[in-house]
Design an enzyme around this catalytic site. Structure first.
Site, PDB file in Angstrom:
ATOM      1  N   ASP A   1      -6.648  -0.048   6.300  1.00 28.40           N
ATOM      2  CA  ASP A   1      -7.740   0.749   5.745  1.00 28.40           C
ATOM      3  C   ASP A   1      -8.531   1.403   7.211  1.00 28.40           C
ATOM      4  O   ASP A   1      -9.036   2.823   6.744  1.00 28.40           O
ATOM      5  CB  ASP A   1      -8.610   0.088   5.250  1.00 28.40           C
TER       6      ASP A   1
ATOM      7  N   GLU B   1      -0.814 -10.635   3.491  1.00 30.10           N
ATOM      8  CA  GLU B   1      -0.224  -9.923   4.949  1.00 30.10           C
ATOM      9  C   GLU B   1      -1.079 -10.602   5.841  1.00 30.10           C
ATOM     10  O   GLU B   1       0.320 -10.457   7.115  1.00 30.10           O
ATOM     11  CB  GLU B   1      -1.387  -8.985   4.599  1.00 30.10           C
TER      12      GLU B   1
ATOM     13  N   GLY C   1       0.689  -1.297   0.004  1.00 29.04           N
ATOM     14  CA  GLY C   1      -0.246   0.319   0.251  1.00 29.04           C
ATOM     15  C   GLY C   1       0.501   0.920   0.276  1.00 29.04           C
ATOM     16  O   GLY C   1       1.438   1.408   0.460  1.00 29.04           O
TER      17      GLY C   1
ATOM     18  N   ASP D   1       3.033  -2.517   8.409  1.00 29.76           N
ATOM     19  CA  ASP D   1       2.280  -2.437   7.521  1.00 29.76           C
ATOM     20  C   ASP D   1       1.315  -1.435   8.240  1.00 29.76           C
ATOM     21  O   ASP D   1       1.220  -1.131   8.978  1.00 29.76           O
ATOM     22  CB  ASP D   1       1.315  -3.675   7.194  1.00 29.76           C
TER      23      ASP D   1
HETATM   24  C1  5RP Z   1      -3.153  -3.804   1.255  1.00 28.09           C
HETATM   25  C2  5RP Z   1      -3.265  -3.186   2.513  1.00 28.09           C
HETATM   26  C3  5RP Z   1      -3.240  -1.479   2.825  1.00 28.09           C
HETATM   27  O1  5RP Z   1      -2.248  -1.877   4.281  1.00 28.09           O
HETATM   28  C4  5RP Z   1      -3.774  -0.612   3.573  1.00 28.09           C
HETATM   29  O2  5RP Z   1      -4.978  -0.850   2.470  1.00 28.09           O
HETATM   30  C5  5RP Z   1      -3.951   0.466   3.575  1.00 28.09           C
HETATM   31  O3  5RP Z   1      -3.141   1.266   2.497  1.00 28.09           O
HETATM   32  P1  5RP Z   1      -2.179   2.542   2.123  1.00 28.09           P
HETATM   33  O4  5RP Z   1      -1.342   2.549   3.348  1.00 28.09           O
HETATM   34  O5  5RP Z   1      -2.258   2.958   0.768  1.00 28.09           O
HETATM   35  O6  5RP Z   1      -3.409   3.750   3.119  1.00 28.09           O
HETATM   36  O7  5RP Z   1      -3.623  -3.712   3.328  1.00 28.09           O
HETATM   37  O8  5RP Z   1      -3.258  -5.169   0.944  1.00 28.09           O
END
Ligand code: 5RP
Length: 220
Positions: free
Chosen positions: A84, A103, A29, A81
């Protein structure tokens, strides 16, 4: 400060959690991408990384960071990581980028899960962000019907395949008051590979980027 700058701030703050001379788990992400860039500045002080997606693998290798297969790794001190959504128990919705299954596997192996997120991701009740579910293609309609029974409105992510060759249903309209219970129920639907609720294995720490600085949250 804008949202990207908040993400930058937490990406840099996460470097303090990287254990030197070890392998670090790296998420997917936009926030994880900023972390990869920051990590490249200390690449000579780590053994390498495991990647939660093909995109992350390519980016790590592009920065000269050695990427290990998770099966080669017996210990993973830390996984870093984004999310959302994240609630006060550090339960998360993840998978906006479609990498939820890898993940979740890396999160299960890691000793410490550090979530890096800007403050727009903090919620009291999960579910405003549609919950991603990775499904075996032939089971899509079956899983969609089961999610309607659970009160959701599933939408197929058009034109998207996961790194594992599967499909994603994004489930709208859920108010997730029991994240652990719902994660377990969805896992039991035949044809589900994994779902984007990270509640049975929540984050251990959340570095939350706010307009007054980076907050360090732990579950309560
Ligand atoms: C990808 C994810 C990401 O960690 C999540 O979507 C957050 O993304 P971003 O850092 O672009 O806001 O789970 O599968």
């Amino acid at each position: 400060m804008n949202q990207d700058e908040l993400k930058q701030a937490v990406a840099h703050a996460a470097l303090a959690y990287v254990v030197e001379d070890s392998i670090v788990g790296v998420g997917t992400g936009s926030t994880a991408r900023m972390f990869i860039k920051a990590l490249s500045g200390m690449k000579d002080r780590i053994t390498g990384a495991v990647a939660s997606s093909e995109d992350t693998r390519k980016r790590l290798e592009g920065h000269g960071i050695r990427v290990f297969d998770l099966n080669e790794v017996s210990e993973l001190p830390v996984y870093i990581d984004g999310a959302d959504e994240i609630n006060p128990g550090l339960h998360m919705i993840k998978g906006g980028g479609g990498a939820l299954t890898r993940e979740k596997i890396i999160a299960a192996v890691a000793k410490t899960f550090v979530c890096i997120a800007d403050e727009s991701k903090r919620v009291n009740v999960l579910g405003a962000f549609p919950l991603p579910i990775e499904v075996i293609p032939m089971a899509t309609a079956h899983v969609a019907r089961a999610m309607v029974d659970l009160g959701g409105s599933p939408v197929l992510r058009e034109g998207f395949r996961t790194d594992n060759g599967n499909l994603i249903l994004d489930v709208h309209g859920l108010q997730i008051v029991d994240p652990v219970g719902l994660e377990t129920r969805i896992n039991h639907i035949v044809g589900v590979v994994s779902n984007g609720l990270f509640a049975r294995r929540p984050a251990d720490i959340c570095l939350l980027g706010t307009y007054s600085g980076v907050q360090v949250l732990s579950a309560h």
